[in-house]
Design a protein around this motif. Structure first.
Motif, PDB file in Angstrom:
ATOM      1  N   LEU A   1       5.002   2.802 -14.984  1.00  0.00           N
ATOM      2  CA  LEU A   1       4.775   4.045 -14.256  1.00  0.00           C
ATOM      3  C   LEU A   1       6.038   4.504 -13.539  1.00  0.00           C
ATOM      4  N   ASN A   2       6.798   3.553 -13.022  1.00  0.00           N
ATOM      5  CA  ASN A   2       8.011   3.885 -12.284  1.00  0.00           C
ATOM      6  C   ASN A   2       9.060   4.535 -13.177  1.00  0.00           C
ATOM      7  N   ARG A   3       9.019   4.200 -14.473  1.00  0.00           N
ATOM      8  CA  ARG A   3       9.947   4.819 -15.411  1.00  0.00           C
ATOM      9  C   ARG A   3       9.544   6.246 -15.755  1.00  0.00           C
ATOM     10  N   ARG A   4       8.314   6.614 -15.408  1.00  0.00           N
ATOM     11  CA  ARG A   4       7.793   7.915 -15.810  1.00  0.00           C
ATOM     12  C   ARG A   4       7.516   8.842 -14.631  1.00  0.00           C
ATOM     13  N   GLY A   5       7.648   8.355 -13.415  1.00  0.00           N
ATOM     14  CA  GLY A   5       7.342   9.184 -12.260  1.00  0.00           C
ATOM     15  C   GLY A   5       7.676   8.450 -10.981  1.00  0.00           C
ATOM     16  N   ARG A   6       7.115   8.896  -9.894  1.00  0.00           N
ATOM     17  CA  ARG A   6       7.370   8.301  -8.582  1.00  0.00           C
ATOM     18  C   ARG A   6       6.229   7.345  -8.249  1.00  0.00           C
ATOM     19  N   PHE A   7       6.530   6.065  -8.208  1.00  0.00           N
ATOM     20  CA  PHE A   7       5.507   5.042  -7.987  1.00  0.00           C
ATOM     21  C   PHE A   7       5.451   4.645  -6.513  1.00  0.00           C
ATOM     22  N   LEU A   8       4.213   4.553  -5.992  1.00  0.00           N
ATOM     23  CA  LEU A   8       3.998   4.086  -4.622  1.00  0.00           C
ATOM     24  C   LEU A   8       3.018   2.923  -4.651  1.00  0.00           C
ATOM     25  N   GLY A   9       3.434   1.771  -4.131  1.00  0.00           N
ATOM     26  CA  GLY A   9       2.558   0.609  -4.032  1.00  0.00           C
ATOM     27  C   GLY A   9       2.022   0.469  -2.624  1.00  0.00           C
ATOM     28  N   ILE A  10       0.696   0.454  -2.475  1.00  0.00           N
ATOM     29  CA  ILE A  10       0.067   0.341  -1.151  1.00  0.00           C
ATOM     30  C   ILE A  10      -0.166  -1.135  -0.866  1.00  0.00           C
ATOM     31  N   SER A  11       0.518  -1.672   0.137  1.00  0.00           N
ATOM     32  CA  SER A  11       0.544  -3.120   0.372  1.00  0.00           C
ATOM     33  C   SER A  11      -0.457  -3.611   1.407  1.00  0.00           C
ATOM     34  N   ASN A  12      -1.363  -2.759   1.876  1.00  0.00           N
ATOM     35  CA  ASN A  12      -2.328  -3.177   2.897  1.00  0.00           C
ATOM     36  C   ASN A  12      -3.036  -4.469   2.514  1.00  0.00           C
ATOM     37  N   GLY A  13      -2.942  -5.485   3.372  1.00  0.00           N
ATOM     38  CA  GLY A  13      -3.649  -6.738   3.141  1.00  0.00           C
ATOM     39  C   GLY A  13      -2.921  -7.725   2.268  1.00  0.00           C
ATOM     40  N   ALA A  14      -1.836  -7.318   1.616  1.00  0.00           N
ATOM     41  CA  ALA A  14      -1.099  -8.218   0.728  1.00  0.00           C
ATOM     42  C   ALA A  14      -0.089  -9.033   1.535  1.00  0.00           C
ATOM     43  N   PRO A  15       0.015 -10.341   1.276  1.00  0.00           N
ATOM     44  CA  PRO A  15       1.002 -11.165   1.987  1.00  0.00           C
ATOM     45  C   PRO A  15       2.416 -10.660   1.723  1.00  0.00           C
ATOM     46  N   ALA A  16       3.267 -10.795   2.708  1.00  0.00           N
ATOM     47  CA  ALA A  16       4.633 -10.282   2.601  1.00  0.00           C
ATOM     48  C   ALA A  16       5.395 -10.916   1.445  1.00  0.00           C
ATOM     49  N   ASP A  17       5.194 -12.228   1.220  1.00  0.00           N
ATOM     50  CA  ASP A  17       5.935 -12.874   0.134  1.00  0.00           C
ATOM     51  C   ASP A  17       5.472 -12.367  -1.226  1.00  0.00           C
ATOM     52  N   TYR A  18       4.169 -12.025  -1.342  1.00  0.00           N
ATOM     53  CA  TYR A  18       3.687 -11.461  -2.602  1.00  0.00           C
ATOM     54  C   TYR A  18       4.299 -10.083  -2.838  1.00  0.00           C
ATOM     55  N   VAL A  19       4.333  -9.252  -1.800  1.00  0.00           N
ATOM     56  CA  VAL A  19       4.907  -7.914  -1.931  1.00  0.00           C
ATOM     57  C   VAL A  19       6.368  -8.009  -2.358  1.00  0.00           C
ATOM     58  N   ASP A  20       7.089  -8.951  -1.768  1.00  0.00           N
ATOM     59  CA  ASP A  20       8.498  -9.138  -2.131  1.00  0.00           C
ATOM     60  C   ASP A  20       8.635  -9.541  -3.600  1.00  0.00           C
ATOM     61  N   ASP A  21       7.794 -10.496  -4.041  1.00  0.00           N
ATOM     62  CA  ASP A  21       7.846 -10.946  -5.445  1.00  0.00           C
ATOM     63  C   ASP A  21       7.493  -9.804  -6.395  1.00  0.00           C
ATOM     64  N   PHE A  22       6.439  -9.070  -6.047  1.00  0.00           N
ATOM     65  CA  PHE A  22       5.997  -7.946  -6.876  1.00  0.00           C
ATOM     66  C   PHE A  22       7.094  -6.895  -6.990  1.00  0.00           C
TER      67      PHE A  22
END
Length: 346
Positions: free
Chosen positions: A23-44
């Motif tokens: 999706l990021n290659r085709r437009g503007r991607f926004l990931g909503i991180s509510n509730g996700a651990p910080a280390d997971y968000v970093d890995d993702f």
């Protein structure tokens, strides 16, 4: 896209990152991180950026709200349903919000679903999918079991291969270890599983592969430790935390083959060059369906203590099978994914 998922499952991290990268290659991607651990968000974020070759934007909903409102009021936006978190069955509030938003056509909102697999859909999910499909939203499922289940309810959805096929598949298959990665299955008592794994280990030894245990889902750690102890098999990772993507790929690149009943363990390892040998019970229909889409059904080993002969035959041809069957399967499925995303994003 919400980043809610099974955080200790590397497979879910991978398929969500592949989805975000496409999706990021085709437009503007926004990931909503509510509730996700910080280390997971970093890995993702790191993996999605690695796969897409461009920065990925992630943050809390309150941070993203101005951008979301701007998109909704302007050129429109797409809400992406993460395949690693079935938002359509829990919580009920999610279904109500999606149903209301699509009913009134708020802000040119589109709903995108790719990578989903359903053994059976809740009535609320069926109603919502029917509504979304009639409105022309880009929905899909990953296997024929899911497609047939919705078709029985009058909802026709296309099949798109599992998102893990979006990884680039290596032609390298010179590893000297054989990976065993299993999860418990209700139809197979531990003693039967132990005998099955023992037979696989013997087959690996016979073709000069060292059998080792390696998990990418933390839930499997206790079972792996028990099998390793009982069978005298080395463990490559211990503790209760999943490996990172790079850590796992380094291990998978050293493997001539992986025997597993974890779909994404098989596919991620295959991308690094290991021959994927699915160890399945007859009732594991969803995994069989996903493998069939990649035309990998011929590599399945039935989960039984007498599987040593078939395992050995496949392992003896591991390099040839990987390059003749697996590499083309990834190329074919990756193209199907690209075509779907091109059509879904306009």
């Amino acid at each position: 896209m919400s980043l809610k998922t099974q955080y200790e499952n590397l497979g879910d991290l991978v398929i969500n990152a592949v989805l975000a990268a496409e999706l990021n290659r085709r437009g503007r991607f926004l990931g909503i991180s509510n509730g996700a651990p910080a280390d997971y968000v970093d890995d993702f974020q790191a993996l999605a950026e690695q796969l897409s070759g461009a920065p990925i934007t992630c943050g809390e909903l309150r941070q993203m709200a101005p951008r979301i409102l701007q998109a909704a009021a302007g050129s429109g936006m797409t809400l992406v349903l993460s395949p690693g978190h079935n938002t359509l069955d829990q919580p009920t509030r999610t279904r109500q919000i999606l149903s209301t938003a699509t009913h009134y056509g708020l802000g040119r909102l589109r709903i995108l679903q790719v990578g989903a697999s359903f053994e059976g859909a809740f009535p609320e999910t069926t109603r919502l999918y029917s509504q979304l499909r009639k409105a022309g939203h880009p929905l899909s499922v990953r296997d024929i079991i899911s497609r047939n289940g919705f078709a029985e309810r009058g909802i026709n959805l296309p099949i798109v291969p599992d998102l893990a096929f979006g990884l680039q598949c290596s032609t390298h298959n010179e590893g000297d270890i054989g990976l065993i990665a299993v999860r418990e299955h209700k139809s197979q008592p531990y003693e039967q599983l132990r005998k099955t794994v023992a037979a696989i280990a013997v087959a690996m030894h016979a073709v000069q592969l060292e059998p080792v245990m390696f998990f990418q889902v933390s839930l499997d750690a206790p079972l792996h430790a028990r099998l390793a102890y009982d069978l005298g098999i080395r463990e490559l990772n211990t503790g209760n935390h999943r490996p990172s993507f790079d850590e796992a790929m380094q291990v998978y690149a050293r493997a001539g083959a992986i025997v597993s009943n974890r779909l994404h363990g098989l596919l991620v390892a295959a991308a690094a060059g290991a021959l994927p040998l699915p160890l399945l019970h007859p009732e594991e229909r969803k995994i069989r369906g996903a493998l069939a889409e990649g035309e990998l059904s011929g590599l399945i080993i039935e989960a039984e203590p007498e599987c040593r002969k078939r395992t050995g035959e496949l392992l003896a041809r591991r390099s040839e099978l990987h390059n003749r069957i697996v590499v083309p399967a990834f190329a074919r499925c990756k193209q199907q994914l690209e075509d779907f995303f091109d059509g879904a994003t306009g």
